[in-house]
Design a protein around this motif. Structure first.
Motif, short mmCIF file in Angstrom:
data_model
loop_
_atom_site.label_atom_id
_atom_site.label_comp_id
_atom_site.label_asym_id
_atom_site.label_seq_id
_atom_site.Cartn_x
_atom_site.Cartn_y
_atom_site.Cartn_z
N ARG A 53 50.61 -34.68 -0.71
CA ARG A 53 50.76 -34.70 -2.17
C ARG A 53 52.01 -33.90 -2.53
NH1 ARG A 53 47.91 -36.19 -6.52
NH2 ARG A 53 48.12 -34.94 -8.39
N VAL A 54 53.14 -34.58 -2.56
CA VAL A 54 54.41 -33.93 -2.91
C VAL A 54 54.46 -33.82 -4.43
CG1 VAL A 54 56.93 -34.14 -2.81
CG2 VAL A 54 55.55 -34.91 -0.86
N MET A 55 54.79 -32.64 -4.94
CA MET A 55 54.75 -32.41 -6.38
C MET A 55 56.15 -32.52 -6.99
SD MET A 55 51.58 -32.08 -6.26
CE MET A 55 51.04 -31.70 -7.92
N SER A 56 56.17 -32.68 -8.30
CA SER A 56 57.42 -32.73 -9.06
C SER A 56 58.22 -31.44 -8.83
CB SER A 56 57.09 -32.87 -10.54
OG SER A 56 58.13 -32.38 -11.34
N LEU A 57 59.55 -31.57 -8.78
CA LEU A 57 60.39 -30.38 -8.61
C LEU A 57 60.50 -29.56 -9.91
CD1 LEU A 57 63.33 -31.84 -6.45
CD2 LEU A 57 61.23 -30.72 -5.68
N SER A 106 62.03 -37.77 -15.95
CA SER A 106 63.13 -36.91 -15.51
C SER A 106 63.52 -37.18 -14.05
CB SER A 106 62.72 -35.43 -15.65
OG SER A 106 63.57 -34.63 -14.87
N ASP A 107 64.77 -37.59 -13.85
CA ASP A 107 65.24 -37.85 -12.49
C ASP A 107 65.32 -36.54 -11.69
OD1 ASP A 107 66.21 -39.94 -10.63
OD2 ASP A 107 68.04 -38.71 -10.62
N GLN A 108 65.44 -35.40 -12.40
CA GLN A 108 65.50 -34.09 -11.74
C GLN A 108 64.17 -33.72 -11.07
OE1 GLN A 108 68.24 -32.12 -11.47
NE2 GLN A 108 69.30 -33.87 -12.39
N SER A 109 63.11 -34.43 -11.46
CA SER A 109 61.77 -34.08 -10.94
C SER A 109 61.55 -34.60 -9.53
CB SER A 109 60.70 -34.67 -11.86
OG SER A 109 60.67 -36.09 -11.72
N ARG A 110 62.43 -35.52 -9.09
CA ARG A 110 62.19 -36.16 -7.78
C ARG A 110 63.46 -36.27 -6.96
NH1 ARG A 110 61.26 -40.10 -11.61
NH2 ARG A 110 63.24 -41.04 -12.20
N ILE A 111 63.28 -36.43 -5.65
CA ILE A 111 64.38 -36.82 -4.77
C ILE A 111 64.19 -38.31 -4.51
CG2 ILE A 111 65.42 -36.50 -2.48
CD1 ILE A 111 65.57 -33.91 -4.08
N ASN A 112 65.20 -39.11 -4.77
CA ASN A 112 65.16 -40.54 -4.47
C ASN A 112 65.75 -40.75 -3.08
OD1 ASN A 112 64.43 -41.32 -7.28
ND2 ASN A 112 66.47 -40.49 -7.71
N LEU A 113 65.24 -41.74 -2.35
CA LEU A 113 65.80 -41.98 -1.01
C LEU A 113 67.26 -42.40 -1.08
CD1 LEU A 113 63.09 -43.65 1.27
CD2 LEU A 113 63.72 -41.26 1.00
N THR A 114 67.70 -42.83 -2.26
CA THR A 114 69.10 -43.25 -2.39
C THR A 114 70.01 -42.13 -2.92
OG1 THR A 114 68.44 -44.12 -4.54
CG2 THR A 114 68.64 -45.72 -2.76
N ASP A 115 69.47 -40.94 -3.18
CA ASP A 115 70.32 -39.85 -3.68
C ASP A 115 71.34 -39.43 -2.62
OD1 ASP A 115 69.08 -39.68 -6.13
OD2 ASP A 115 67.77 -38.00 -5.59
N ASP A 116 72.56 -39.09 -3.07
CA ASP A 116 73.54 -38.63 -2.10
C ASP A 116 73.35 -37.13 -1.82
OD1 ASP A 116 74.77 -37.20 -4.14
OD2 ASP A 116 76.19 -38.81 -4.60
N ALA A 117 74.10 -36.62 -0.84
CA ALA A 117 73.90 -35.25 -0.36
C ALA A 117 74.04 -34.23 -1.50
CB ALA A 117 74.89 -34.95 0.76
N ASP A 118 75.06 -34.39 -2.36
CA ASP A 118 75.29 -33.43 -3.45
C ASP A 118 74.12 -33.43 -4.43
OD1 ASP A 118 77.64 -32.82 -2.31
OD2 ASP A 118 78.90 -33.97 -3.72
N THR A 119 73.63 -34.63 -4.73
CA THR A 119 72.51 -34.73 -5.68
C THR A 119 71.27 -34.07 -5.10
OG1 THR A 119 73.47 -36.85 -6.34
CG2 THR A 119 71.24 -36.39 -7.11
N ARG A 129 62.14 -25.80 -9.85
CA ARG A 129 61.43 -24.66 -10.43
C ARG A 129 60.73 -23.87 -9.32
NH1 ARG A 129 56.94 -25.41 -15.08
NH2 ARG A 129 55.94 -23.42 -14.66
N THR A 130 60.86 -22.54 -9.36
CA THR A 130 60.15 -21.68 -8.39
C THR A 130 59.71 -20.42 -9.11
OG1 THR A 130 62.35 -20.97 -7.70
CG2 THR A 130 61.13 -22.34 -6.14
N ASP A 131 59.22 -19.43 -8.35
CA ASP A 131 58.89 -18.15 -8.97
C ASP A 131 59.83 -17.09 -8.41
OD1 ASP A 131 57.84 -17.41 -6.42
OD2 ASP A 131 56.00 -18.50 -6.91
N ALA A 132 59.66 -15.85 -8.86
CA ALA A 132 60.61 -14.81 -8.47
C ALA A 132 60.17 -14.04 -7.22
CB ALA A 132 60.79 -13.83 -9.63
N GLU A 133 59.00 -14.42 -6.66
CA GLU A 133 58.49 -13.67 -5.50
C GLU A 133 59.14 -14.12 -4.20
OE1 GLU A 133 54.14 -13.40 -5.39
OE2 GLU A 133 54.21 -13.91 -7.53
N LEU A 134 58.92 -13.28 -3.16
CA LEU A 134 59.42 -13.65 -1.83
C LEU A 134 58.41 -14.56 -1.14
CD1 LEU A 134 60.65 -10.08 -0.76
CD2 LEU A 134 61.99 -11.93 -1.80
#
Ligand code: TYM
Length: 350
Positions: free
Chosen positions: A200-204, A217-230, A239-244
């Motif tokens: 279950r891969v979640m939205s980014l 939102s295209d930012q929520s996913r990685i598409n198999l056709t995205d290039d390396a920079d994208t 999105r992440t949290d501030a913890e280690l």
């Protein structure tokens, strides 16, 4: 082999282990499709079972599809399968609408499945929200067609992501009711195979939502056709949290975004979550995200390069799908014919 991949029994009948799964060609494939399904399809190709993989175009039109785009996306999905490692000689690869037995058995199953069962399907409810009156009848009946996809091959194992579990369970209910009502041991009770670190891969952008091709939102996913920079930019902005990062998986409890990125890393690298944490415990996302982006680019860019090469020859893709459809049809037709006999249909055409 895990417990999930043992041959199921129905009464005294024995079924040869056979794998079936499908992906909708209703948009480009995402990292969720790749890790939850496609990568697993490739692995199962070498486990000694017959493998049948299908681009489910009849499912795709349960919501509106532009015809030319649908054709293009079906070819692109086929190219993704081959680029990811599906060998169209070892596996049967085809698009659903070329094997009419799916739709025919789907109708019979519409008469087996109960409205009460369909009303419990969470994916339908999630998809239509408050707008059920406006949804197509096909979208509602969709899980019954999915049962037909699987059972028209007497498939015993269905590799899927977590979100399809309920549909595979419904497939078992339909098989059991059919066998009971007609007093036969005809359809197997199929097992879902939900394995790996990324079922279950979640939205980014939101760790509580599934990564999906239909997210606005295209930012929520990685598409198999995205290039390396994208790819790198999307992981950097994820999105992440501030913890280690913690040193055990329990330390990811209550941190859905962090857990998601660690799961993605593990699945891409073919290692366990524990092994990822052994490497990155005590480090922050400033270190982890670039490492994840590098790993994703290393694993995904050969696939997108190969997809582009394959897409340059659409006639060859169509030839592969046509050939796969003929092989699929040869398995499905006798099973459909026996089903029609069991149900009481006259088959007197020559
Ligand atoms: P579809 O096209 O939505 O997704 C195809 C496969 O990808 C998996 N998947 C994911 N896995 C992990 N994380 C995610 N974020 C993610 N998103 C998608 C899905 O679980 C699925 O395995 N109803 C099916 C297609 C279908 C089918 C079938 C599958 C039709 N007939 C028969 C198996 C057997 C669907 O819509 O999948």
């Amino acid at each position: 082999m895990t417990e999930a991949v043992q041959t199921p029994h129905v009464g005294k009948a024995q079924f040869t282990p056979r794998v079936f799964s499908g992906i909708q060609p209703s948009g480009g494939l995402t990292l969720g499709n790749y890790l939850g399904a496609l990568k697993r399809f490739v692995a199962m190709q070498d486990e000694g079972m017959e493998t049948i993989y299908c681009l489910v175009d009849l499912h795709a039109i349960t919501v509106w599809q532009d015809p030319e785009r649908l054709r293009q996306q079906t070819r692109e999905a086929a190219a993704a399968f081959i680029a990811a490692g599906i060998d169209p000689v070892k596996s049967i690869l085809f698009n659903q609408s070329q094997v009419s037995a799916h739709a025919e058995l789907g109708w019979i199953f519409n008469c087996v499945a109960r409205l009460g069962w369909m009303n419990r399907m969470t994916q339908f409810k999630d998809k239509v929200g408050k707008n059920a009156e406006n949804a197509s009848l096909g979208l509602y009946a969709y899980p019954s067609l999915m049962a037909a996809d699987i059972l028209v091959y007497h498939a015993t194992h269905v590799p899927v992501g977590e979100d399809q579990k309920q549909h595979v369970e419904l497939t078992r209910d339909i098989a059991a009711k059919f066998n009971h009502d007609y007093k036969v041991d005809f359809f197997p009770l199929t097992a879902p195979v939900i394995e790996g670190a990324a079922t279950r891969v979640m939205s980014l952008r939101d760790g509580s939502k599934k990564m999906s091709k239909s997210d606005p939102s295209d930012q929520s996913r990685i598409n198999l056709t995205d290039d390396a920079d994208t790819i790198a930019a999307k992981f950097r902005k994820a999105r992440t949290d501030a913890e280690l990062l913690p040193d055990t998986p329990d330390g990811l409890d209550g941190r859905p975004e962090a857990r998601n990125l660690v799961n993605i890393f593990a699945a891409l690298a073919d290692i366990s979550v524990e092994e990822v944490l052994a490497q990155y415990a005590g480090q922050g996302f400033g270190t982890f995200k670039p490492a994840l982006a590098d790993l994703a680019v290393a694993k995904l860019s050969p696939i997108s390069t190969e997809m582009q090469r394959l897409m340059a020859d659409p006639a060859e893709i169509d030839r592969i799908l046509g050939n796969g459809a003929e092989r699929a049809d040869a398995i499905a037709q006798p099973i459909l014919a026996r089903t029609l006999d069991i149900v009481g249909m006259i088959r007197s055409r020559r």
